[in-house]
Write a protein that holds these residues in place. Sequence first.
Motif: not given
Length: 523
Positions: A93-102, A205-214, A262-267
């Motif tokens: 990517t040209k720019n870094p992401i601006n969200f914590d969970w994705w 998936e990286y959400y609340l310091n938990t890494l999950t791979v499906y 496909l990138t999805t931000s999680l909030h």
Amino acid sequence: MVEFGRMLRFAAKTDMSSLNLNLLVCTVLCVLVSSNTQTVHRRFEYKYSFKPPYLAQKDGSVPFWEYGGNAIASGESVRLAPSLRSQKGAIWTKNPINFDWWEVDVMFKISGRGRIGADGLAFWYTTQRGEYTGDVFGSSDRWNGLGVIFDSFDNDNKHNNPYIMAVVNDGTKSFDHKSDGSTQLLSGCLRDFRNKPYPTRARIEYYLNTLTVYFHNGLTNNEADYELCFRAENVVLPRGGYLGLSAATGGLADDHDVVHLLTTSLHTTQQPGGQQMSSDEQQKLSQEYQEYQKKLEQQKEDYRKEHPDEVRDRDGEMEDWFESDGQRELRQIFQGLGQVQDVMRDLHKKVDEVIGKQMNSLSMLTAVYSHTQGQPLQPAQPPQPGQVQQLPGMPITRQDWDVLTANNQLMINTIAELKGFIIDVTRKSDAILAAGGGGTVQGTVVNPQFLSEVRDNLSQLKNTLAGVQQRVNMPQAAPMSSCPSVSCASTGMLLTLLVGHLILMFLYALYKERKEAQAKKFF
């Protein structure tokens, strides 16, 4: 008849009680599921995604992304590394992401003509963009962030590839290619992703310091057919990283194609995504909404005045907003069945995960046993973090079996050589007898050339037997514990007897030849 009526009433009551019990269980399951789930706001991030069609522009560029090395972008996919030797490529990517969970959904195809492939593909989340021709699957070593690696080549020869693993690095560690990163991985699973009928997919998936791979194995075209590969908690990654994909080939080569990312931000509820609206904008939108409501009510009133026959009774209109008892029970039954189906689907996925872990454990146990061959038993020690606990050595190691197999093969080869030599001696003796003494037998003396050839063959046989005896009498790495402690003939004695037997056979052949020559001379 009275008793039959009582039985029917009892059966009806039993059915009603069982139905009520099922409804109660379904309701409890629904409450538990709803209480355990947490509201997560999802937002698709198009600036950190790419997908077909028109993935690449006419000039070959991918919007919001940069690629290099041997990577090639087309309208349908991005080929990171073609099926040629020593190819490397990456896209970032040209720019870094601006969200914590994705959450990132990657669809890719790794295909090749060989039975095994190399080297693999990797997904990256790092503080800095990596190289396009780096040493770690096409990207830079000593990265700071996360790497999810799809390794297709077995460097450590433990038969545990293709393998999916996650490696977290703080920018100071070099990736261990010799061990396939087994001492550095965070977690992983053994899955095959090469040469599948449909594209394989991975959901990271990286959400609340938990890494999950499906993982989607690509055997079906069902987009929801994911299975859990691994889940790791307390994973702390740096904020504001870059997303990237890379691939590399070695002596063996595969085509590494990425269809979409496909990138999805999680909030969370406390952390809504996107930019916050100001109070003036909220007030303006509220005012516009109220004006729209007034216009709608005015249009409804005008329509009622123009069509008085079509105006429905308010009581009849309000009845549509309520449901009867039967409708409510039927809706609850269907909802409960849906929840039970979801729970059964989750249980099925967990069973598949347990089976995969068992297969992985068996492969790791086999690798540990082969790694500890010939080593003495060590006292049990607690395993260190990130290391596999080694098991004690077996009474009969793999090296013992290898030595035994080599000795058996050596004996078979020696017997075959001796058999060939005997056949050769017999053939030459028959040739001498068929010649009738003309130039080959003079009186009782054999041809000197034949004797010289026999001496050379005997010398070669003695050298071969000496080498065999030396290799057989070499001390083995570990004695076989199952051998009985009884005295028996040694291998050297057997070989000596075999040599003596051959010499006797040869002398008997010469004696027979001499007798026949004398008989011919007499007549």
